[in-house]
Design a protein around this motif. Structure first.
Motif, mmCIF file in Angstrom:
data_model
loop_
_atom_site.group_PDB
_atom_site.id
_atom_site.type_symbol
_atom_site.label_atom_id
_atom_site.label_comp_id
_atom_site.label_asym_id
_atom_site.label_seq_id
_atom_site.Cartn_x
_atom_site.Cartn_y
_atom_site.Cartn_z
ATOM 1 N N GLY A 1 -10.635 -9.688 -2.196
ATOM 2 C CA GLY A 1 -9.604 -9.929 -3.194
ATOM 3 C C GLY A 1 -9.524 -8.904 -4.299
ATOM 4 N N GLN A 2 -10.337 -7.837 -4.233
ATOM 5 C CA GLN A 2 -10.280 -6.803 -5.262
ATOM 6 C C GLN A 2 -9.038 -5.928 -5.058
ATOM 7 O OE1 GLN A 2 -14.218 -5.054 -6.672
ATOM 8 N NE2 GLN A 2 -14.600 -5.372 -4.480
ATOM 9 N N LYS A 3 -8.454 -5.448 -6.149
ATOM 10 C CA LYS A 3 -7.332 -4.524 -6.094
ATOM 11 C C LYS A 3 -7.796 -3.156 -6.574
ATOM 12 C CE LYS A 3 -3.463 -7.734 -6.526
ATOM 13 N NZ LYS A 3 -2.239 -8.107 -7.284
ATOM 14 N N ILE A 4 -7.655 -2.152 -5.703
ATOM 15 C CA ILE A 4 -8.104 -0.800 -6.022
ATOM 16 C C ILE A 4 -7.033 0.199 -5.598
ATOM 17 C CG2 ILE A 4 -10.547 -1.392 -5.808
ATOM 18 C CD1 ILE A 4 -10.501 -0.178 -3.022
ATOM 19 N N GLU A 5 -7.151 1.417 -6.113
ATOM 20 C CA GLU A 5 -6.218 2.467 -5.737
ATOM 21 C C GLU A 5 -6.461 2.891 -4.288
ATOM 22 O OE1 GLU A 5 -3.648 3.814 -7.415
ATOM 23 O OE2 GLU A 5 -4.012 2.242 -8.923
ATOM 24 N N ALA A 6 -5.360 3.089 -3.540
ATOM 25 C CA ALA A 6 -5.473 3.474 -2.136
ATOM 26 C C ALA A 6 -5.673 4.983 -2.014
ATOM 27 C CB ALA A 6 -4.220 3.063 -1.375
ATOM 28 N N PRO A 7 -6.643 5.417 -1.205
ATOM 29 C CA PRO A 7 -6.816 6.846 -0.955
ATOM 30 C C PRO A 7 -5.573 7.424 -0.283
ATOM 31 C CG PRO A 7 -8.728 5.603 -0.207
ATOM 32 C CD PRO A 7 -7.663 4.617 -0.521
ATOM 33 N N ARG A 8 -5.376 8.731 -0.388
ATOM 34 C CA ARG A 8 -4.195 9.379 0.163
ATOM 35 C C ARG A 8 -4.066 9.137 1.662
ATOM 36 N NH1 ARG A 8 -3.300 14.104 2.613
ATOM 37 N NH2 ARG A 8 -5.467 14.744 2.292
ATOM 38 N N GLU A 9 -5.192 9.251 2.390
ATOM 39 C CA GLU A 9 -5.167 9.041 3.839
ATOM 40 C C GLU A 9 -4.674 7.646 4.193
ATOM 41 O OE1 GLU A 9 -8.293 8.873 7.634
ATOM 42 O OE2 GLU A 9 -9.029 9.131 5.578
ATOM 43 N N ILE B 1 0.841 -1.204 0.000
ATOM 44 C CA ILE B 1 0.000 0.000 0.000
ATOM 45 C C ILE B 1 0.875 1.253 0.000
ATOM 46 C CG2 ILE B 1 -1.707 1.310 1.315
ATOM 47 C CD1 ILE B 1 -2.809 -1.341 2.330
ATOM 48 N N ALA B 2 1.927 1.251 0.850
ATOM 49 C CA ALA B 2 2.774 2.437 0.977
ATOM 50 C C ALA B 2 3.585 2.696 -0.286
ATOM 51 C CB ALA B 2 3.697 2.283 2.173
ATOM 52 N N GLU B 3 4.104 1.645 -0.913
ATOM 53 C CA GLU B 3 5.014 1.819 -2.040
ATOM 54 C C GLU B 3 4.313 1.816 -3.390
ATOM 55 O OE1 GLU B 3 7.995 -1.171 -1.622
ATOM 56 O OE2 GLU B 3 8.902 -0.265 0.161
ATOM 57 N N ASN B 4 3.255 1.011 -3.533
ATOM 58 C CA ASN B 4 2.585 0.887 -4.829
ATOM 59 C C ASN B 4 1.268 1.644 -4.899
ATOM 60 O OD1 ASN B 4 4.693 -0.815 -5.567
ATOM 61 N ND2 ASN B 4 3.581 -2.664 -4.959
ATOM 62 N N GLY B 5 0.735 2.044 -3.747
ATOM 63 C CA GLY B 5 -0.511 2.800 -3.743
ATOM 64 C C GLY B 5 -1.727 1.970 -4.094
ATOM 65 N N GLN B 6 -1.650 0.656 -3.889
ATOM 66 C CA GLN B 6 -2.783 -0.224 -4.182
ATOM 67 C C GLN B 6 -3.164 -0.995 -2.926
ATOM 68 O OE1 GLN B 6 -1.836 -2.765 -7.540
ATOM 69 N NE2 GLN B 6 -2.959 -1.404 -8.917
ATOM 70 N N ILE B 7 -4.474 -1.248 -2.794
ATOM 71 C CA ILE B 7 -4.951 -2.047 -1.676
ATOM 72 C C ILE B 7 -5.688 -3.260 -2.204
ATOM 73 C CG2 ILE B 7 -5.114 -0.109 -0.080
ATOM 74 C CD1 ILE B 7 -8.088 0.000 -0.617
ATOM 75 N N LYS B 8 -5.654 -4.317 -1.402
ATOM 76 C CA LYS B 8 -6.385 -5.534 -1.728
ATOM 77 C C LYS B 8 -7.494 -5.686 -0.710
ATOM 78 C CE LYS B 8 -5.664 -10.420 -2.770
ATOM 79 N NZ LYS B 8 -4.675 -11.525 -2.793
ATOM 80 N N ASP C 1 -3.695 -4.168 11.380
ATOM 81 C CA ASP C 1 -5.057 -3.898 11.872
ATOM 82 C C ASP C 1 -5.488 -2.478 11.536
ATOM 83 O OD1 ASP C 1 -5.133 -6.436 12.850
ATOM 84 O OD2 ASP C 1 -4.756 -5.886 14.951
ATOM 85 N N SER C 2 -4.560 -1.532 11.715
ATOM 86 C CA SER C 2 -4.892 -0.135 11.430
ATOM 87 C C SER C 2 -5.204 0.071 9.956
ATOM 88 C CB SER C 2 -3.720 0.760 11.856
ATOM 89 O OG SER C 2 -3.974 2.096 11.539
ATOM 90 N N VAL C 3 -4.383 -0.504 9.088
ATOM 91 C CA VAL C 3 -4.582 -0.338 7.653
ATOM 92 C C VAL C 3 -5.835 -1.071 7.190
ATOM 93 C CG1 VAL C 3 -3.607 -0.900 5.389
ATOM 94 C CG2 VAL C 3 -2.146 0.061 7.164
ATOM 95 N N ARG C 4 -6.078 -2.254 7.716
ATOM 96 C CA ARG C 4 -7.276 -3.010 7.321
ATOM 97 C C ARG C 4 -8.554 -2.287 7.723
ATOM 98 N NH1 ARG C 4 -7.611 -7.609 4.064
ATOM 99 N NH2 ARG C 4 -9.069 -8.649 5.497
ATOM 100 N N GLU C 5 -8.504 -1.637 8.864
ATOM 101 C CA GLU C 5 -9.677 -0.877 9.299
ATOM 102 C C GLU C 5 -9.974 0.259 8.323
ATOM 103 O OE1 GLU C 5 -11.228 1.687 13.199
ATOM 104 O OE2 GLU C 5 -9.355 0.546 13.284
ATOM 105 N N LEU C 6 -8.939 0.920 7.850
ATOM 106 C CA LEU C 6 -9.124 1.985 6.877
ATOM 107 C C LEU C 6 -9.587 1.430 5.527
ATOM 108 C CD1 LEU C 6 -6.078 4.338 7.564
ATOM 109 C CD2 LEU C 6 -8.489 4.742 8.080
ATOM 110 N N VAL C 7 -9.122 0.232 5.177
ATOM 111 C CA VAL C 7 -9.564 -0.399 3.935
ATOM 112 C C VAL C 7 -11.065 -0.681 3.999
ATOM 113 C CG1 VAL C 7 -9.405 -2.489 2.528
ATOM 114 C CG2 VAL C 7 -7.324 -1.388 3.359
ATOM 115 N N THR C 8 -11.513 -1.205 5.140
ATOM 116 C CA THR C 8 -12.945 -1.491 5.316
ATOM 117 C C THR C 8 -13.767 -0.210 5.208
ATOM 118 O OG1 THR C 8 -12.414 -3.367 6.742
ATOM 119 C CG2 THR C 8 -14.660 -2.490 6.865
ATOM 120 N N LYS C 9 -13.283 0.863 5.849
ATOM 121 C CA LYS C 9 -13.991 2.140 5.769
ATOM 122 C C LYS C 9 -14.037 2.663 4.339
ATOM 123 C CE LYS C 9 -13.055 3.736 10.475
ATOM 124 N NZ LYS C 9 -12.380 4.778 11.307
ATOM 125 N N THR C 10 -12.940 2.459 3.609
ATOM 126 C CA THR C 10 -12.893 2.910 2.221
ATOM 127 C C THR C 10 -13.928 2.182 1.374
ATOM 128 O OG1 THR C 10 -10.535 3.401 2.402
ATOM 129 C CG2 THR C 10 -11.414 3.112 0.193
#
Length: 378
Positions: free
Chosen positions: A264-272, A253-260, A302-311
């Motif tokens: 299993g979907q791959k999407i662009e990570a929001p700036r936050e 997420i930090a280096e490529n800007g993508q989240i899974k 856990d912190s990043v996954r929580e933000l992924v769920t919110k996204t």
């Protein structure tokens, strides 16, 4: 080069000990203190002992010690070179004796004599000392300095083997004397004791093993087997693997800007989200080598996954796609499991009434699911 003075037979072991240890001055007693008082007509540092006669045995020992201090093992190699008959030379052609006979007279092993013999032979090939044939018993010659002795002398039989050459080469690459590495290789029990008792030695051994694993598949396989057989190690490896996967998730997420997403979907990570991943990753990368990363990895994950769920939940279209992907994944798993069932063993009466009941319940659940989906589609 230094002129050789023949040492006594007992000089070798004593001189070896002296050359490897520093002399420790003893405390001066009253008599010695009185003897050090200056007297007219003498040097301030001169004592009565300085002006006394020295017996010949003591003088001989001092001269022999001086020879060894300047030449090291060359003094003893000369004794062998001028007294031992070279290979291929007939007994009647020289007053010299065999290495075995020389070792019997010296009270040591023939192997030890031959190590000095071979050292002299190598130096003679390099033009550093005369060849055996040019030496006669009792003859003295100019000897090389002691600092080149270890370049020719192999203090252990392992040193002349292919294994010994490999150890010596590795030691030189590490900037240490080959003799130290060869000594360790010949005494693995001592190495084991040092590893068990000293954390620093254990850490050095661990790093060496890790470096060797890359080029030694057999050792790698044995190490893996040892880990699998030990429950504690197996759990530790699983825990480290899990922590590594979590760190890698955050790093992507930090280096490529993508989240899974969980589905299993791959999407662009929001700036936050990306900034949060970078913050946690910088904390993990700053850990010292000895610090445990497991807790830090769990917190970051856990912190990043929580933000992924919110996204996912904050975007209606993305939320629908996520639910659809999750349902489809579950359907694929159920299909695969059902396809693995077989009726080939029906004649063997392996099936029971409970199995049939479960299949009927599954059939009703599938029918209800199909009806619900058809109603929504229509």
């Amino acid at each position: 080069m230094t002129s050789a003075i023949a040492p006594t037979e007992a000089t070798e072991s004593a001189a070896t000990d002296v050359s490897s240890e520093e002399a420790v001055p003893a405390q001066a007693g009253p008599a010695e203190a009185e003897a050090n008082i200056w007297v007219p007509g003498g040097s301030p540092d001169e004592t009565p002992e300085d002006r006394s006669e020295v017996s010949e045995p003591i003088a001989e020992d001092a001269r022999a010690f001086g020879v060894y201090a300047r030449t090291g093992g060359w003094a003893f190699a000369l004794m062998v070179a001028r007294s031992v008959r070279p290979g291929g030379q007939a007994v009647g052609e020289t007053p010299k004796i065999s290495a075995r006979r020389f070792s019997e007279l010296a009270g040591c092993s023939a192997e030890r004599v031959m190590r000095y013999y071979k050292a002299w032979d190598k130096a003679a090939d390099d033009g550093l000392v005369p060849h055996f044939e040019a030496l006669a018993p009792g003859q003295d010659v100019e000897l090389p300095d002691s600092d080149v002795w270890l370049s020719y002398y192999a203090s252990r039989s392992i040193a002349v083997s292919p294994r010994g050459h490999a150890i010596s080469a590795a030691a030189e690459a590490e900037g240490i004397r080959p003799t130290k590495a060869l000594e360790v290789a010949e005494n693995p029990t001592a190495l084991r004791a040092a590893i068990l008792a000293d954390p620093g030695t254990a850490e050095a051994a661990r790093k060496a093993l890790m470096d060797r694993l890359e080029e030694d598949p057999a050792l790698r396989t044995e190490l893996v087997r040892d880990i699998v057989r030990a429950d504690d190690l197996k759990k530790a490896v699983a825990a480290e693997a899990k922590a590594g996967d979590r760190v890698e998730y955050v790093r992507q997420i930090a280096e490529n800007g993508q989240i899974k997403t969980p589905a299993g979907q791959k999407i662009e990570a929001p700036r936050e989200l990306r900034e949060e991943a970078e913050r946690h990753l910088s904390l993990i990368d700053e850990l010292d080598d000895g610090e445990e990363a497991g807790e830090w990895a769990r917190e970051a994950y856990d912190s990043v996954r929580e933000l992924v769920t919110k996204t996912v939940e904050s975007d209606p279209d993305l939320r629908v796609k996520e639910r659809r992907a999750k349902f489809y994944n579950s359907l694929q798993k159920a299909t695969k499991v059902f396809e693995e069932l077989t009726l080939d063993d029906a004649e063997d009466e392996v099936y029971e009434d409970d199995m049939l009941k479960r299949l009927e319940d599954l059939q009703q659940a599938i029918a209800s699911c199909i009806s619900a989906i058809q109603a929504k589609v229509q």
